[in-house]
Design a protein around this motif. Structure first.
Motif, PDB file in Angstrom:
ATOM      1  N   PRO A   4       0.832  -1.197   0.000  1.00 54.04           N
ATOM      2  CA  PRO A   4       0.000   0.000   0.000  1.00 54.04           C
ATOM      3  C   PRO A   4       0.871   1.253   0.000  1.00 54.04           C
ATOM      4  CG  PRO A   4       0.060  -0.956   2.185  1.00 54.04           C
ATOM      5  CD  PRO A   4       0.732  -1.939   1.275  1.00 54.04           C
ATOM      6  N   ASP A  62      -2.924   5.098   0.069  1.00 58.26           N
ATOM      7  CA  ASP A  62      -3.938   4.350   0.816  1.00 58.26           C
ATOM      8  C   ASP A  62      -4.011   4.779   2.275  1.00 58.26           C
ATOM      9  OD1 ASP A  62      -4.502   2.301  -1.370  1.00 58.26           O
ATOM     10  OD2 ASP A  62      -2.337   2.036  -1.076  1.00 58.26           O
ATOM     11  N   TYR A  63      -2.862   5.194   2.820  1.00 53.97           N
ATOM     12  CA  TYR A  63      -2.779   5.557   4.233  1.00 53.97           C
ATOM     13  C   TYR A  63      -2.041   6.883   4.393  1.00 53.97           C
ATOM     14  CZ  TYR A  63      -4.170   0.736   5.098  1.00 53.97           C
ATOM     15  OH  TYR A  63      -4.862  -0.452   5.111  1.00 53.97           O
ATOM     16  N   TRP A 107     -11.530   7.156   0.609  1.00 59.21           N
ATOM     17  CA  TRP A 107     -11.029   5.783   0.567  1.00 59.21           C
ATOM     18  C   TRP A 107      -9.715   5.603   1.347  1.00 59.21           C
ATOM     19  CZ3 TRP A 107     -11.101   8.933  -3.852  1.00 59.21           C
ATOM     20  CH2 TRP A 107      -9.860   9.379  -4.286  1.00 59.21           C
ATOM     21  N   MET A 108      -9.159   6.693   1.829  1.00 54.01           N
ATOM     22  CA  MET A 108      -7.905   6.629   2.563  1.00 54.01           C
ATOM     23  C   MET A 108      -8.173   6.381   4.049  1.00 54.01           C
ATOM     24  SD  MET A 108      -5.954   9.886   0.853  1.00 54.01           S
ATOM     25  CE  MET A 108      -5.814  10.057  -0.932  1.00 54.01           C
ATOM     26  N   THR A 109      -7.163   5.847   4.730  1.00 50.68           N
ATOM     27  CA  THR A 109      -7.213   5.687   6.183  1.00 50.68           C
ATOM     28  C   THR A 109      -6.159   6.586   6.801  1.00 50.68           C
ATOM     29  OG1 THR A 109      -7.963   3.388   6.027  1.00 50.68           O
ATOM     30  CG2 THR A 109      -6.973   4.079   8.105  1.00 50.68           C
ATOM     31  N   GLN A 158      -6.488  -4.254   6.418  1.00 49.81           N
ATOM     32  CA  GLN A 158      -6.573  -4.840   5.063  1.00 49.81           C
ATOM     33  C   GLN A 158      -7.238  -6.196   5.065  1.00 49.81           C
ATOM     34  OE1 GLN A 158      -2.325  -4.512   4.003  1.00 49.81           O
ATOM     35  NE2 GLN A 158      -2.953  -3.115   2.372  1.00 49.81           N
TER      36      GLN A 158
END
Length: 291
Positions: free
Chosen positions: A8, A61-62, A97-99, A290
């Motif tokens: 990621p 993603d993060y 959609w990101m954390t 995940q």
């Protein structure tokens, strides 16, 4: 520490040396990492430094934020950035959609915007592992600020949580006489089983004059003016608790009691170790999200 080959993409935004070291460890573990908010620090050559916040978070993603993520609720904690990074900029840049992973972060503000946020500071694994550099950093300060040795001294550890447990153990390893204060009967049982002297936190006032070093780990006011009047001359008090702290600093100054309020010790005294701990916890959290 692995990422199961999912690789990621991660953006590390602001923070101190812990975040830089964590970014390095995450890259070594195979994560794709971009960094922003460190233009006033000479980063390792293999670090990918983004030119803007938008570029840093684009397609990731993060998003990793500092500990604490902000000190005033307005500006991101980014001491190595030449420009202030406003929290509103973070909110505007992060996509649903990101954390977001941050330390002492306001998760509700992100949730209100439809973004998942996780406070890595609240992870039990982080708290336990972070207790070691915190305790060792406190002892380092004690050695630097006092004219006497830890060995053969009388030490009081206020509170028997994660940090208190590690600190008491380290102090005894240096041949100090260790007394621990607590409130709960379960804690008293563990304190006695570990071979330390114990007192009730409510009785500190009657006993505080016996000690050369007093380490507070409790984040509520437990050492006030009445206690400080009884401190022996030459004693050193070290407050390890987060704001508002457990020691009345104004009264300490009034009575000439030497007091040090030490916050975020791991990042100051052991940034490499603290960064490695942070990277391990972040990797674990990422893997869990995940699944």
């Amino acid at each position: 520490m692995t990422n199961d080959n999912k690789n990621p993409a991660i953006a590390v935004i602001g923070g101190d040396l812990r975040q830089i070291r964590a970014a390095e460890y995450l890259m070594q573990a195979g994560y794709s990492v971009r960094i922003y908010g460190f233009d006033q620090y000479e980063l390792p050559k293999d670090c990918l430094l983004a030119d803007s916040l938008v570029q840093a978070v684009s397609g990731v993603d993060y998003v990793i934020l500092p500990l604490p993520w902000s000190r005033d609720g307005v500006i991101l904690n980014a001491p190595y950035s030449s420009e202030d990074i406003e929290l509103e900029q973070i909110y505007a840049s992060v996509m649903p959609w990101m954390t977001v992973l941050g330390g002492k972060i306001d998760c509700c503000s992100f949730a209100d915007r439809g973004i998942r946020a996780i406070d890595y500071f609240a992870q039990e694994s982080f708290q336990i592992l972070n207790a070691v550099p915190t305790a060792e950093g406190a002892i380092q300060i004690a050695m630097e600020e006092s004219p006497i040795t830890i060995s053969q001294s009388r030490c009081l550890v206020v509170g028997y949580g994660r940090i208190g447990k590690v600190l008491a153990q380290r102090l005894r390893g240096l041949h100090a006489s260790v007394c621990v204060s607590a409130r709960k009967s379960e804690d008293f049982a563990w304190i006695r089983a570990s071979g330390y002297e114990s007192i009730k936190t409510s009785d500190i006032r009657q006993r505080i004059g016996e000690f050369d070093f007093i380490f507070n780990t409790v984040p509520v006011r437990v050492i006030s003016e009445a206690e400080l009047q009884q401190v022996k001359r030459g004693a050193l008090l070290i407050d390890l608790a987060s704001a508002p702290g457990g020691i009345d600093m104004e009264s300490a100054q009034k009575y000439g009691v030497q007091t040090v309020w030490s916050l975020s010790l791991p990042g100051k005294v052991a940034p490499d170790t603290a960064g490695k701990i942070l990277s391990q916890v972040l990797a674990d959290v990422i893997q869990e999200t995940q699944r």
